[in-house]
Motif scaffolding. Sequence first.
Motif, PDB file in Angstrom:
ATOM      1  N   TYR A  72      16.232  -1.608  -0.249  1.00  0.00           N
ATOM      2  CA  TYR A  72      15.382  -2.487  -1.050  1.00  0.00           C
ATOM      3  C   TYR A  72      14.430  -3.289  -0.157  1.00  0.00           C
ATOM      4  CZ  TYR A  72      14.118  -6.343  -4.190  1.00  0.00           C
ATOM      5  OH  TYR A  72      13.418  -7.277  -4.921  1.00  0.00           O
ATOM      6  N   GLU A  73      14.954  -3.801   0.955  1.00  0.00           N
ATOM      7  CA  GLU A  73      14.106  -4.554   1.887  1.00  0.00           C
ATOM      8  C   GLU A  73      13.000  -3.681   2.454  1.00  0.00           C
ATOM      9  OE1 GLU A  73      17.109  -6.089   4.575  1.00  0.00           O
ATOM     10  OE2 GLU A  73      16.765  -8.117   3.814  1.00  0.00           O
ATOM     11  N   LYS A  74      13.306  -2.406   2.706  1.00  0.00           N
ATOM     12  CA  LYS A  74      12.279  -1.480   3.193  1.00  0.00           C
ATOM     13  C   LYS A  74      11.171  -1.323   2.158  1.00  0.00           C
ATOM     14  CE  LYS A  74      14.821   1.487   6.439  1.00  0.00           C
ATOM     15  NZ  LYS A  74      15.297   2.869   6.689  1.00  0.00           N
ATOM     16  N   LEU A  75      11.579  -1.206   0.887  1.00  0.00           N
ATOM     17  CA  LEU A  75      10.595  -1.077  -0.189  1.00  0.00           C
ATOM     18  C   LEU A  75       9.736  -2.329  -0.290  1.00  0.00           C
ATOM     19  CD1 LEU A  75      12.676   0.609  -3.045  1.00  0.00           C
ATOM     20  CD2 LEU A  75      10.748   1.609  -1.824  1.00  0.00           C
ATOM     21  N   GLN A  76      10.371  -3.488  -0.131  1.00  0.00           N
ATOM     22  CA  GLN A  76       9.625  -4.749  -0.179  1.00  0.00           C
ATOM     23  C   GLN A  76       8.569  -4.807   0.926  1.00  0.00           C
ATOM     24  OE1 GLN A  76      12.683  -7.880  -0.201  1.00  0.00           O
ATOM     25  NE2 GLN A  76      11.808  -8.551  -2.131  1.00  0.00           N
ATOM     26  N   LEU A  77       8.977  -4.427   2.131  1.00  0.00           N
ATOM     27  CA  LEU A  77       8.052  -4.467   3.261  1.00  0.00           C
ATOM     28  C   LEU A  77       6.871  -3.533   3.048  1.00  0.00           C
ATOM     29  CD1 LEU A  77      10.589  -4.576   6.245  1.00  0.00           C
ATOM     30  CD2 LEU A  77       9.029  -6.411   5.534  1.00  0.00           C
ATOM     31  N   ARG A  78       7.123  -2.425   2.376  1.00  0.00           N
ATOM     32  CA  ARG A  78       6.043  -1.462   2.128  1.00  0.00           C
ATOM     33  C   ARG A  78       5.247  -1.796   0.865  1.00  0.00           C
ATOM     34  NH1 ARG A  78      10.035   3.686   2.898  1.00  0.00           N
ATOM     35  NH2 ARG A  78      10.434   3.479   5.127  1.00  0.00           N
ATOM     36  N   GLY A  79       5.653  -2.884   0.165  1.00  0.00           N
ATOM     37  CA  GLY A  79       4.935  -3.264  -1.050  1.00  0.00           C
ATOM     38  C   GLY A  79       5.135  -2.301  -2.191  1.00  0.00           C
ATOM     39  N   LYS A  80       6.290  -1.615  -2.227  1.00  0.00           N
ATOM     40  CA  LYS A  80       6.529  -0.606  -3.245  1.00  0.00           C
ATOM     41  C   LYS A  80       7.280  -1.142  -4.461  1.00  0.00           C
ATOM     42  CE  LYS A  80       4.735   2.850  -0.956  1.00  0.00           C
ATOM     43  NZ  LYS A  80       3.512   3.537  -1.415  1.00  0.00           N
ATOM     44  N   ILE A  81       7.712  -2.422  -4.433  1.00  0.00           N
ATOM     45  CA  ILE A  81       8.374  -2.997  -5.584  1.00  0.00           C
ATOM     46  C   ILE A  81       7.360  -3.063  -6.728  1.00  0.00           C
ATOM     47  CG2 ILE A  81       9.623  -5.023  -6.450  1.00  0.00           C
ATOM     48  CD1 ILE A  81      11.059  -3.427  -4.238  1.00  0.00           C
ATOM     49  N   ALA A  82       7.807  -2.729  -7.952  1.00  0.00           N
ATOM     50  CA  ALA A  82       6.903  -2.607  -9.098  1.00  0.00           C
ATOM     51  C   ALA A  82       6.023  -3.832  -9.283  1.00  0.00           C
ATOM     52  CB  ALA A  82       7.726  -2.341 -10.365  1.00  0.00           C
ATOM     53  N   GLU A  83       6.625  -5.043  -9.161  1.00  0.00           N
ATOM     54  CA  GLU A  83       5.859  -6.268  -9.376  1.00  0.00           C
ATOM     55  C   GLU A  83       4.784  -6.491  -8.311  1.00  0.00           C
ATOM     56  OE1 GLU A  83       9.775  -6.676 -11.411  1.00  0.00           O
ATOM     57  OE2 GLU A  83       9.090  -6.010  -9.452  1.00  0.00           O
ATOM     58  N   ILE A 113       2.854  -4.134  -6.900  1.00  0.00           N
ATOM     59  CA  ILE A 113       1.774  -3.138  -6.935  1.00  0.00           C
ATOM     60  C   ILE A 113       0.455  -3.792  -7.334  1.00  0.00           C
ATOM     61  CG2 ILE A 113       0.942  -1.076  -8.133  1.00  0.00           C
ATOM     62  CD1 ILE A 113       3.858  -0.104  -8.170  1.00  0.00           C
ATOM     63  N   PHE A 114       0.509  -4.711  -8.309  1.00  0.00           N
ATOM     64  CA  PHE A 114      -0.695  -5.363  -8.812  1.00  0.00           C
ATOM     65  C   PHE A 114      -1.432  -6.097  -7.704  1.00  0.00           C
ATOM     66  CE2 PHE A 114      -2.890  -8.980 -10.780  1.00  0.00           C
ATOM     67  CZ  PHE A 114      -3.695  -8.312 -11.693  1.00  0.00           C
ATOM     68  N   SER A 115      -0.677  -6.817  -6.845  1.00  0.00           N
ATOM     69  CA  SER A 115      -1.312  -7.610  -5.784  1.00  0.00           C
ATOM     70  C   SER A 115      -1.976  -6.750  -4.719  1.00  0.00           C
ATOM     71  CB  SER A 115      -0.282  -8.544  -5.133  1.00  0.00           C
ATOM     72  OG  SER A 115       0.765  -7.803  -4.548  1.00  0.00           O
ATOM     73  N   LYS A 116      -1.625  -5.455  -4.664  1.00  0.00           N
ATOM     74  CA  LYS A 116      -2.223  -4.542  -3.688  1.00  0.00           C
ATOM     75  C   LYS A 116      -3.575  -3.987  -4.162  1.00  0.00           C
ATOM     76  CE  LYS A 116       1.179  -4.559  -0.677  1.00  0.00           C
ATOM     77  NZ  LYS A 116       1.014  -4.996   0.714  1.00  0.00           N
ATOM     78  N   LEU A 117      -3.877  -4.198  -5.446  1.00  0.00           N
ATOM     79  CA  LEU A 117      -5.126  -3.668  -5.998  1.00  0.00           C
ATOM     80  C   LEU A 117      -6.289  -4.596  -5.685  1.00  0.00           C
ATOM     81  CD1 LEU A 117      -3.779  -2.634  -9.521  1.00  0.00           C
ATOM     82  CD2 LEU A 117      -4.016  -1.175  -7.507  1.00  0.00           C
ATOM     83  N   ILE A 138      -6.618  -4.620 -15.639  1.00  0.00           N
ATOM     84  CA  ILE A 138      -5.218  -4.243 -15.832  1.00  0.00           C
ATOM     85  C   ILE A 138      -4.402  -5.411 -16.353  1.00  0.00           C
ATOM     86  CG2 ILE A 138      -3.096  -3.548 -14.595  1.00  0.00           C
ATOM     87  CD1 ILE A 138      -4.936  -2.001 -12.673  1.00  0.00           C
ATOM     88  N   LYS A 139      -3.450  -5.110 -17.237  1.00  0.00           N
ATOM     89  CA  LYS A 139      -2.456  -6.091 -17.672  1.00  0.00           C
ATOM     90  C   LYS A 139      -1.164  -5.773 -16.934  1.00  0.00           C
ATOM     91  CE  LYS A 139      -0.159  -8.002 -21.722  1.00  0.00           C
ATOM     92  NZ  LYS A 139       0.044  -7.881 -23.184  1.00  0.00           N
ATOM     93  N   PRO A 140      -0.823  -6.550 -15.902  1.00  0.00           N
ATOM     94  CA  PRO A 140       0.348  -6.216 -15.067  1.00  0.00           C
ATOM     95  C   PRO A 140       1.662  -6.509 -15.776  1.00  0.00           C
ATOM     96  CG  PRO A 140      -0.568  -8.296 -14.387  1.00  0.00           C
ATOM     97  CD  PRO A 140      -1.498  -7.772 -15.444  1.00  0.00           C
ATOM     98  N   VAL A 141       2.721  -5.848 -15.314  1.00  0.00           N
ATOM     99  CA  VAL A 141       4.050  -6.109 -15.876  1.00  0.00           C
ATOM    100  C   VAL A 141       4.545  -7.485 -15.448  1.00  0.00           C
ATOM    101  CG1 VAL A 141       4.733  -3.697 -16.035  1.00  0.00           C
ATOM    102  CG2 VAL A 141       5.150  -4.934 -13.906  1.00  0.00           C
TER     103      VAL A 141
END
Length: 264
Positions: free
Chosen positions: A88-99, A101-105, A113-116
Amino acid sequence: MRILELSNLLAVKQKTLKSAPEGNLRISKSNGVVQYYHKRTSEKTGGRYIPAGNKKLAHQLAQKEYDKKVLDAASRELKLLNCTWHQYEKLQLRGKIAEKIFSKLTKMRQKLIKPVHLPDEVFAEQWLNLSYEKKSFPEGALKYVTARGDYVRSKSENIIADTLYRMSIPYRYEFPLKLKSEDGHQIKVHPDFCCLNLRTRQEFYWEHFGMMDESDYAERAVAKMLLYARNNIFPGRKLIITSETSGQPVSTKMIEKIAREFLA
């Protein structure tokens, strides 16, 4: 947190097992009577009979076997959770957590977009940008300027505002709130602060009563607290209340402690 809970459980059970008696418990039933036997590790027989007067040993052996199973299950669960948390921490570091994704756009794409789940900084910005009619200051009234550039009415409100700002806690000063009086009439009040807990997205009203040694002021303060209560706004849930007298002034340390408890 489950990981902490399991870690504590393991520590307790490991300590308990160190003082547990050697061997295992065998239970049998003869002529409707339950009998307990102490089977030592080195023994190949069915174990030695535990008389009724030494039932404590049976309890200790049964507890030991139970604790060993709990220890094994907790160890396996903790290992799984640690592995999962690492991924999970690896996913967080890569910005792959669903919430996230919006901030990477890009800003241009975000507008379409209407984010989750709005990122904290976006949610706070939208919350702060809500326009409202502020309560006016009487002509010639003393004003204090906060670190954020707002005008407030007292030194203590200045301390609260600056503490919230320093702790990056979003707040609105004297945001209007409509409440119902005891006879059902609508009353507009202006809580000193409306604060946002970004972690929970919960709003809190913060009232500071600064002259509680003056009887008339104290009466009005109590009436206002009762008004909040009639509208299901209670201290510790949606309402923060601080107060002071001339002999017991408010302190920055206490304001920060309260802010951390409810708003951080």
